[in-house]
Write a protein that holds these residues in place. Structure first.
Motif, PDB file in Angstrom:
ATOM      1  N   PRO A   6       9.921   9.252   3.074  1.00  0.00           N
ATOM      2  CA  PRO A   6      11.238   8.160   2.870  1.00  0.00           C
ATOM      3  C   PRO A   6      10.335   6.751   3.508  1.00  0.00           C
ATOM      4  O   PRO A   6      10.032   6.939   4.053  1.00  0.00           O
ATOM      5  CB  PRO A   6      11.718   9.132   3.185  1.00  0.00           C
ATOM      6  N   PRO A   7      10.701   5.962   2.234  1.00  0.00           N
ATOM      7  CA  PRO A   7      10.619   4.757   2.792  1.00  0.00           C
ATOM      8  C   PRO A   7      11.684   3.934   3.537  1.00  0.00           C
ATOM      9  O   PRO A   7      10.807   3.781   4.318  1.00  0.00           O
ATOM     10  CB  PRO A   7      10.599   4.207   1.374  1.00  0.00           C
ATOM     11  N   ALA A   8      13.025   4.672   3.375  1.00  0.00           N
ATOM     12  CA  ALA A   8      13.539   3.737   4.701  1.00  0.00           C
ATOM     13  C   ALA A   8      12.536   4.626   6.124  1.00  0.00           C
ATOM     14  O   ALA A   8      12.321   4.201   7.096  1.00  0.00           O
ATOM     15  CB  ALA A   8      14.744   5.231   5.628  1.00  0.00           C
ATOM     16  N   ARG A   9      12.156   5.865   6.538  1.00  0.00           N
ATOM     17  CA  ARG A   9      11.348   6.548   7.614  1.00  0.00           C
ATOM     18  C   ARG A   9      10.424   5.433   7.992  1.00  0.00           C
ATOM     19  O   ARG A   9       9.810   5.345   9.191  1.00  0.00           O
ATOM     20  CB  ARG A   9      10.864   7.854   7.289  1.00  0.00           C
ATOM     21  N   PHE A  10       9.641   5.323   7.190  1.00  0.00           N
ATOM     22  CA  PHE A  10       8.476   4.444   7.211  1.00  0.00           C
ATOM     23  C   PHE A  10       8.734   2.479   7.446  1.00  0.00           C
ATOM     24  O   PHE A  10       7.689   2.249   8.064  1.00  0.00           O
ATOM     25  CB  PHE A  10       7.788   4.183   5.438  1.00  0.00           C
ATOM     26  N   TYR A  11       9.886   2.376   6.696  1.00  0.00           N
ATOM     27  CA  TYR A  11       9.728   1.023   7.094  1.00  0.00           C
ATOM     28  C   TYR A  11      10.182   0.667   8.703  1.00  0.00           C
ATOM     29  O   TYR A  11      10.313  -0.331   9.604  1.00  0.00           O
ATOM     30  CB  TYR A  11      10.791   0.029   6.411  1.00  0.00           C
ATOM     31  N   ALA A  12      11.157   1.867   9.156  1.00  0.00           N
ATOM     32  CA  ALA A  12      11.542   2.096  10.467  1.00  0.00           C
ATOM     33  C   ALA A  12      10.716   2.389  11.773  1.00  0.00           C
ATOM     34  O   ALA A  12      11.215   1.774  12.746  1.00  0.00           O
ATOM     35  CB  ALA A  12      12.411   3.683  10.492  1.00  0.00           C
ATOM     36  N   VAL A  13       9.470   2.934  11.395  1.00  0.00           N
ATOM     37  CA  VAL A  13       8.459   3.034  12.156  1.00  0.00           C
ATOM     38  C   VAL A  13       7.518   1.916  12.006  1.00  0.00           C
ATOM     39  O   VAL A  13       6.377   1.199  12.651  1.00  0.00           O
ATOM     40  CB  VAL A  13       7.575   4.152  12.194  1.00  0.00           C
ATOM     41  N   VAL A  61      -5.440   2.150   5.969  1.00  0.00           N
ATOM     42  CA  VAL A  61      -5.388   3.121   4.815  1.00  0.00           C
ATOM     43  C   VAL A  61      -4.156   4.716   5.415  1.00  0.00           C
ATOM     44  O   VAL A  61      -3.855   4.905   4.061  1.00  0.00           O
ATOM     45  CB  VAL A  61      -6.950   4.585   5.047  1.00  0.00           C
ATOM     46  N   VAL A  62      -3.785   4.554   6.478  1.00  0.00           N
ATOM     47  CA  VAL A  62      -2.709   5.184   6.891  1.00  0.00           C
ATOM     48  C   VAL A  62      -1.198   4.415   5.773  1.00  0.00           C
ATOM     49  O   VAL A  62      -0.915   5.879   5.693  1.00  0.00           O
ATOM     50  CB  VAL A  62      -2.555   4.848   8.096  1.00  0.00           C
ATOM     51  N   PRO A  63      -0.687   3.505   5.716  1.00  0.00           N
ATOM     52  CA  PRO A  63       0.477   3.242   4.898  1.00  0.00           C
ATOM     53  C   PRO A  63       0.319   4.016   3.291  1.00  0.00           C
ATOM     54  O   PRO A  63       0.983   4.497   3.190  1.00  0.00           O
ATOM     55  CB  PRO A  63       0.342   1.813   4.374  1.00  0.00           C
ATOM     56  N   ILE A  64      -0.743   3.728   2.368  1.00  0.00           N
ATOM     57  CA  ILE A  64      -0.768   4.297   1.624  1.00  0.00           C
ATOM     58  C   ILE A  64      -0.875   5.934   1.429  1.00  0.00           C
ATOM     59  O   ILE A  64      -0.405   6.275   0.841  1.00  0.00           O
ATOM     60  CB  ILE A  64      -2.331   4.035   1.160  1.00  0.00           C
ATOM     61  N   THR A  65      -1.568   6.247   2.398  1.00  0.00           N
ATOM     62  CA  THR A  65      -1.492   8.259   3.084  1.00  0.00           C
ATOM     63  C   THR A  65       0.178   8.200   2.900  1.00  0.00           C
ATOM     64  O   THR A  65       0.279   9.260   2.778  1.00  0.00           O
ATOM     65  CB  THR A  65      -2.257   8.652   3.815  1.00  0.00           C
ATOM     66  N   PHE A 101       0.192  13.039  14.438  1.00  0.00           N
ATOM     67  CA  PHE A 101       1.069  12.761  15.354  1.00  0.00           C
ATOM     68  C   PHE A 101       2.677  12.730  14.025  1.00  0.00           C
ATOM     69  O   PHE A 101       3.452  11.940  14.767  1.00  0.00           O
ATOM     70  CB  PHE A 101       0.818  11.032  15.023  1.00  0.00           C
ATOM     71  N   GLY A 102       2.504  13.163  12.953  1.00  0.00           N
ATOM     72  CA  GLY A 102       3.529  12.987  12.381  1.00  0.00           C
ATOM     73  C   GLY A 102       3.380  11.602  11.545  1.00  0.00           C
ATOM     74  O   GLY A 102       2.503  10.490  11.756  1.00  0.00           O
ATOM     75  N   THR A 103       5.280  11.397  12.108  1.00  0.00           N
ATOM     76  CA  THR A 103       5.496   9.648  11.011  1.00  0.00           C
ATOM     77  C   THR A 103       5.144   8.855  12.127  1.00  0.00           C
ATOM     78  O   THR A 103       4.415   7.809  11.583  1.00  0.00           O
ATOM     79  CB  THR A 103       7.375   9.728  10.846  1.00  0.00           C
ATOM     80  N   LEU A 104       4.714   8.901  13.504  1.00  0.00           N
ATOM     81  CA  LEU A 104       4.171   7.893  14.538  1.00  0.00           C
ATOM     82  C   LEU A 104       3.276   7.624  14.133  1.00  0.00           C
ATOM     83  O   LEU A 104       2.691   6.333  14.380  1.00  0.00           O
ATOM     84  CB  LEU A 104       3.872   9.179  16.348  1.00  0.00           C
ATOM     85  N   ALA A 105       2.279   8.346  13.411  1.00  0.00           N
ATOM     86  CA  ALA A 105       0.451   8.265  13.330  1.00  0.00           C
ATOM     87  C   ALA A 105       1.178   6.691  12.290  1.00  0.00           C
ATOM     88  O   ALA A 105      -0.053   5.926  12.481  1.00  0.00           O
ATOM     89  CB  ALA A 105       0.570   9.893  12.337  1.00  0.00           C
ATOM     90  N   ALA A 152       0.736  -0.978  -0.100  1.00  0.00           N
ATOM     91  CA  ALA A 152      -0.235   0.155  -0.280  1.00  0.00           C
ATOM     92  C   ALA A 152       1.120   1.328   0.105  1.00  0.00           C
ATOM     93  O   ALA A 152       0.796   2.342  -0.949  1.00  0.00           O
ATOM     94  CB  ALA A 152      -0.557   0.121   1.534  1.00  0.00           C
ATOM     95  N   PHE A 153       2.261   1.362   1.008  1.00  0.00           N
ATOM     96  CA  PHE A 153       2.981   2.418   0.825  1.00  0.00           C
ATOM     97  C   PHE A 153       3.498   2.780  -0.426  1.00  0.00           C
ATOM     98  O   PHE A 153       3.470   3.733  -0.763  1.00  0.00           O
ATOM     99  CB  PHE A 153       3.841   2.020   1.791  1.00  0.00           C
ATOM    100  N   TRP A 154       3.585   1.677  -1.589  1.00  0.00           N
ATOM    101  CA  TRP A 154       4.531   2.032  -2.264  1.00  0.00           C
ATOM    102  C   TRP A 154       3.092   2.360  -3.196  1.00  0.00           C
ATOM    103  O   TRP A 154       3.861   2.968  -4.699  1.00  0.00           O
ATOM    104  CB  TRP A 154       5.194   0.772  -2.957  1.00  0.00           C
ATOM    105  N   VAL A 155       1.920   1.630  -3.077  1.00  0.00           N
ATOM    106  CA  VAL A 155       1.498   2.643  -4.330  1.00  0.00           C
ATOM    107  C   VAL A 155       1.021   4.612  -4.373  1.00  0.00           C
ATOM    108  O   VAL A 155       1.220   4.753  -4.964  1.00  0.00           O
ATOM    109  CB  VAL A 155       0.137   1.752  -3.902  1.00  0.00           C
TER     110      VAL A 155
END
Length: 218
Positions: free
Chosen positions: A139-146, A128-132, A111-115, A77-80
Motif C-alpha cells: 500500500p502507498p501509505a505504508r511505503f511512504y511511512a517507511v 530496485v527496491v522501490p519499484i519492487t 525484512f518485510g516492509t522494513l526492506a 519508481a514505486f508508482w511504476v
C-alpha cells in the motif's frame, strides 16, 4: 593534488544554484531503477557536503535537494511498479538483471516492509527496491511511512559527515578557514573511499560467483 579542486570550489561558490541542482539530480538518478546502480550520487553528495562549513553551500538547501531528489526518484519508481505489478520485473531492462531483482525480492522476504528502509542504505539494491515494493502491491501509505524517514536519515548520513570532517580539520588539523585544503581533502577522501568500497564489493561478488560456479560444477 588538492589544489586541482580549487577551481571547482570557486565555481560552486559562484553558482550555488547549479550545485543544488546537481545534488538534486544525483539523488534522483540514484533512485532510478537499474540506472541508479551506476550513478555515483552518494559520492557527489558526500563530496559537495564539504562546501557547507565555508558558506559556499547551505546545510538546509543541501539536505532539501538530496531529500527531494531521492523522494521523487523512489516515489516515481514505486508508482511504476504499483501500476505495472509483477510484470514490470520480468520486462526490459530488469530481464537483464535477474540477480538484482532476486536480491530485491529476497530483501522483502527477509525484512518485510522494513526492506524499504534498509535498502535506502544498500547500493545497488537501493535502485530496485522501490519499484519492487510497488510490484508486490505494498500500500502507498505504508511505503511512504517507511520510505520518507529512511530518505531523511539517508540524507543526513551523507551530508553531515562532510560538514563535521571539514570542521574538525579546521579546528584540530591546524588548517586555516580561508584555505580550501580541508574541503579538497574531504572531497578526495570521499571519492577515494567510494572507489575502494566499489572495488571491494566487486571483488567479493566475483569471489562469490566463482564459488557458486565451482559448487555447481561439483
Amino acid at each position: 593534488m588538492a589544489h586541482l579542486l580549487d577551481p571547482l570550489i570557486a565555481f560552486v561558490s559562484a553558482h550555488a544554484g547549479l550545485a543544488y541542482l546537481t545534488l538534486f539530480m544525483a539523488a534522483l538518478l540514484e533512485a532510478v531503477p537499474i540506472i541508479g546502480s551506476v550513478v555515483p550520487g552518494t559520492t557527489i553528495i558526500l563530496a559537495l557536503s564539504a562546501l557547507i562549513p565555508g558558506g559556499e553551500l547551505t546545510l538546509q538547501w543541501v539536505l532539501a535537494a538530496a531529500i527531494l531528489g531521492a523522494a521523487l526518484g523512489d516515489g516515481g519508481a514505486f508508482w511504476v511498479g504499483h501500476r505495472r505489478q509483477r510484470q514490470i520485473l520480468t520486462t526490459w531492462p530488469f530481464s537483464n538483471y535477474p540477480r538484482l531483482v532476486a536480491q530485491s525480492e529476497a530483501f522483502f522476504h527477509r525484512f518485510g516492509t522494513l526492506a524499504i528502509f534498509f535498502a535506502r542504505f544498500v547500493a545497488p539494491i537501493r535502485a530496485v527496491v522501490p519499484i519492487t515494493a510497488g510490484a508486490l502491491d505494498i500500500p502507498p501509505a505504508r511505503f511512504y511511512a517507511v520510505n520518507i524517514p529512511a530518505i531523511v536519515l539517508w540524507a543526513c548520513a551523507h551530508v553531515l559527515p562532510g560538514v563535521f570532517a571539514v570542521q574538525l580539520l579546521h579546528r584540530y588539523g591546524g588548517i586555516p578557514h580561508h584555505s580550501h585544503v580541508a574541503k579538497s581533502t574531504w572531497i578526495l577522501a570521499a571519492v577515494a573511499g567510494t572507489l575502494v568500497v566499489w572495488l571491494g564489493l566487486r571483488m567479493l561478488r566475483k569471489r562469490r560467483e566463482t564459488r557458486l560456479a565451482a559448487g555447481a560444477a561439483n
